[in-house]
Motif scaffolding. Structure first.
Motif, PDB file in Angstrom:
ATOM      1  N   MET A   1      -3.023  -7.713  -1.589  1.00  0.00           N
ATOM      2  CA  MET A   1      -2.468  -8.602  -0.556  1.00  0.00           C
ATOM      3  C   MET A   1      -3.326  -9.855  -0.419  1.00  0.00           C
ATOM      4  O   MET A   1      -4.130  -9.973   0.494  1.00  0.00           O
TER       5      MET A   1
ATOM      6  N   LYS B   1      -3.056 -12.709   6.448  1.00  0.00           N
ATOM      7  CA  LYS B   1      -2.258 -11.992   5.445  1.00  0.00           C
ATOM      8  C   LYS B   1      -0.984 -12.788   5.151  1.00  0.00           C
ATOM      9  O   LYS B   1      -0.886 -13.475   4.157  1.00  0.00           O
ATOM     10  N   GLN B   2       0.011 -12.692   6.014  1.00  0.00           N
ATOM     11  CA  GLN B   2       1.265 -13.407   5.765  1.00  0.00           C
ATOM     12  C   GLN B   2       1.303 -14.788   6.410  1.00  0.00           C
ATOM     13  O   GLN B   2       2.212 -15.569   6.128  1.00  0.00           O
TER      14      GLN B   2
ATOM     15  N   ASP C   1      -2.232 -10.191  11.526  1.00  0.00           N
ATOM     16  CA  ASP C   1      -3.248 -10.939  10.777  1.00  0.00           C
ATOM     17  C   ASP C   1      -2.657 -12.208  10.172  1.00  0.00           C
ATOM     18  O   ASP C   1      -1.989 -12.146   9.135  1.00  0.00           O
TER      19      ASP C   1
ATOM     20  N   TYR D   1      -0.359  -6.464   8.648  1.00  0.00           N
ATOM     21  CA  TYR D   1       0.289  -6.996   7.447  1.00  0.00           C
ATOM     22  C   TYR D   1       1.748  -7.381   7.700  1.00  0.00           C
ATOM     23  O   TYR D   1       2.203  -8.455   7.314  1.00  0.00           O
TER      24      TYR D   1
ATOM     25  N   TYR E   1      -9.351 -16.314   5.283  1.00  0.00           N
ATOM     26  CA  TYR E   1     -10.069 -15.242   5.976  1.00  0.00           C
ATOM     27  C   TYR E   1     -11.141 -15.854   6.864  1.00  0.00           C
ATOM     28  O   TYR E   1     -11.721 -16.887   6.532  1.00  0.00           O
TER      29      TYR E   1
ATOM     30  N   THR F   1      -0.101  -0.779   4.314  1.00  0.00           N
ATOM     31  CA  THR F   1      -0.684  -1.577   3.238  1.00  0.00           C
ATOM     32  C   THR F   1      -0.446  -0.955   1.870  1.00  0.00           C
ATOM     33  O   THR F   1      -0.595  -1.628   0.854  1.00  0.00           O
TER      34      THR F   1
END
Length: 442
Positions: A62, A258-259, A255, A225, A264, A197
């Motif tokens: 991912m 993530k998408q 998060d 996710y 980060y 995940t």
């Protein structure tokens, strides 16, 4: 251009704009630019030892590239380096964080909420379970055996009782097993994973909400996710319904790294009831004086946090608002389309075998064989061969106890599967190339 560079020009303009806002005497700063160039080029060379996470032929883990606007805004903020703990160190970025957190809460239908950004999903889940433990200190946390391992680890750190519930063949929380545990009366919180995940499976939230009426427990949605799939309308009807009911949970995490197209680390924890702020109450002798507004550190377990995360997310929301039918939503639909298209190709293949139908944008599959041990061996060999063809997959262990009515021998505890995370919107256009390379890797 493989690695987008045009945003550097925008960043230079933005830096000039930023600097013009400070009416201060110039500082004398000298740097050894020749030495800096040497070091930064060494760094770039070191960084070549990576998989091409940014490219559509990377369909493994991912890893979704941050949007250029997020990278530029994050880097711009780094020249200030704000700390979103207290208003003193984040005069601009704390209000930006409150704005984007309200955007995310609104995405799930919450007009009132308590929440903030975190350094990632693990910290966000820790805060949610910490609050849950404060509300039900002597009761268990329950999660599916396909939920992220972080829930069990967090519960251990917080000294909370934790128990796993079996999942069904699709990797979703088993409702019959859950109700048996609920009947004992010692469950305080049930974690519903809104996109595992491993398989991208979505737990049966609608039915869990019905059980909540009967047994009275908190529901925490781990949407780290999968939360953004709330914005797409091309899911299966049952999955769509589950996402539509997220407004009824007690807490959730999502998060943006993530998408949500962010670097980060950028997670977010949200509580439907703002009154849970009472569990956070604390004082600091030197941080909360410069403003009567809420300091984000007053509702967070983390202290120093990167204000740049809030700035990057705020800029992204201005360009791509997280709303149904917007451009951001349409890109997520492309990822979903790609996963469905790959699944159909696998289903019609003489060589490949999908493990479950995808609910989101993750596809798990293997190669056909006479036994699970043979199939696992084939999958591992295929993984290596695909990488030689510059197609980058990942592997996943599927419990063979979940299989029913199969035409192969089950002779191992797990089936090693190939796993594809089709998180990039470009995957829809690249699917034929991906499929060609899959066949070439046989």
């Amino acid at each position: 251009m493989k690695l987008e560079r045009e945003s550097i020009t925008l960043l230079i303009k933005a830096l000039e704009k930023l600097e013009s806002g400070f009416n201060l005497p110039d500082m004398e700063q000298t740097f050894d630019t020749d030495k800096m160039e040497e070091v930064i080029l060494q760094t770039a060379e070191k960084m070549q030892n990576n998989y091409p996470y940014f490219h559509p032929l990377f369909v493994g883990q991912m890893l979704k590239p941050p949007h250029p606007i997020a990278k530029a805004a994050y880097m711009l903020a780094m020249w200030i380096n704000p700390n979103n703990h207290a208003m003193d160190g984040s005069k601009a970025s704390s209000p930006m964080e409150k704005e984007v957190v309200a955007d995310l809460a609104g995405m799930f239908g919450w007009t009132t909420h308590l929440g903030h950004l975190t350094s990632g999903g693990t910290m966000a889940n820790l805060e949610a379970l910490w609050v849950a433990g404060n509300i039900h200190p002597d009761k268990k946390i329950i999660a599916s055996d396909q939920a992220h391992y972080t829930h069990e680890r967090i519960s251990e750190v917080l000294k909370l009782k934790f128990e796993k519930v079996e999942s069904d063949q699709q990797g979703r929380l088993d409702l019959d097993v859950l109700e048996k545990k609920l009947k004992k009366g010692d469950v305080g919180t049930v974690v519903c994973t809104m996109g595992t995940t491993g398989l991208g499976a979505v737990d049966p939230l609608v039915e869990v909400l019905e059980l909540q009426k009967k047994y009275s427990f908190r529901i925490h949605a781990d949407a780290a996710y999968g939360g953004y799939f709330r914005l797409v309308d091309n899911l299966e009807t049952d999955t769509q319904k589950k996402y539509a009911h997220l407004n009824q949970v007690d807490s959730l995490v999502i998060d943006p790294h993530k998408q949500g197209l962010q670097p980060y680390g950028c997670g977010c924890v949200l509580f439907q009831d703002p009154e849970v702020a009472k569990h956070y109450i604390h004082d600091s002798p030197y941080t909360y004086f410069t403003s009567d507004e809420l300091h984000l550190g007053e509702i967070s377990l983390e202290c120093s946090r990167a204000g740049a995360s809030a700035v990057g997310l705020w800029a992204t929301h201005q360009l791509l608002p997280p709303v149904l039918h917007g451009e951001f939503s349409k890109d997520l639909k492309k990822s979903r389309n790609a996963s469905v298209a790959l699944y159909k190709k696998l289903l019609g293949s003489d060589h490949f075998l999908p493990v479950v139908a995808p609910e989101t944008d993750i596809v798990a599959w293997t190669l056909k064989g006479s036994s699970t041990s043979e199939m696992s061996g084939k999958a591992q060999q295929f993984f290596t061969k695909a990488e030689e063809n510059h197609l980058y997959l990942s592997l996943y262990k599927y419990p063979t106890s979940k299989f029913e009515n199969v035409d192969f021998n089950i002779d191992s505890e797990y089936l090693i599967c190939l796993r594809s995370s089709l998180m990039k919107p470009e995957h829809e256009d690249w699917l034929e190339e991906i499929w060609t390379r899959l066949q070439q890797s046989l």
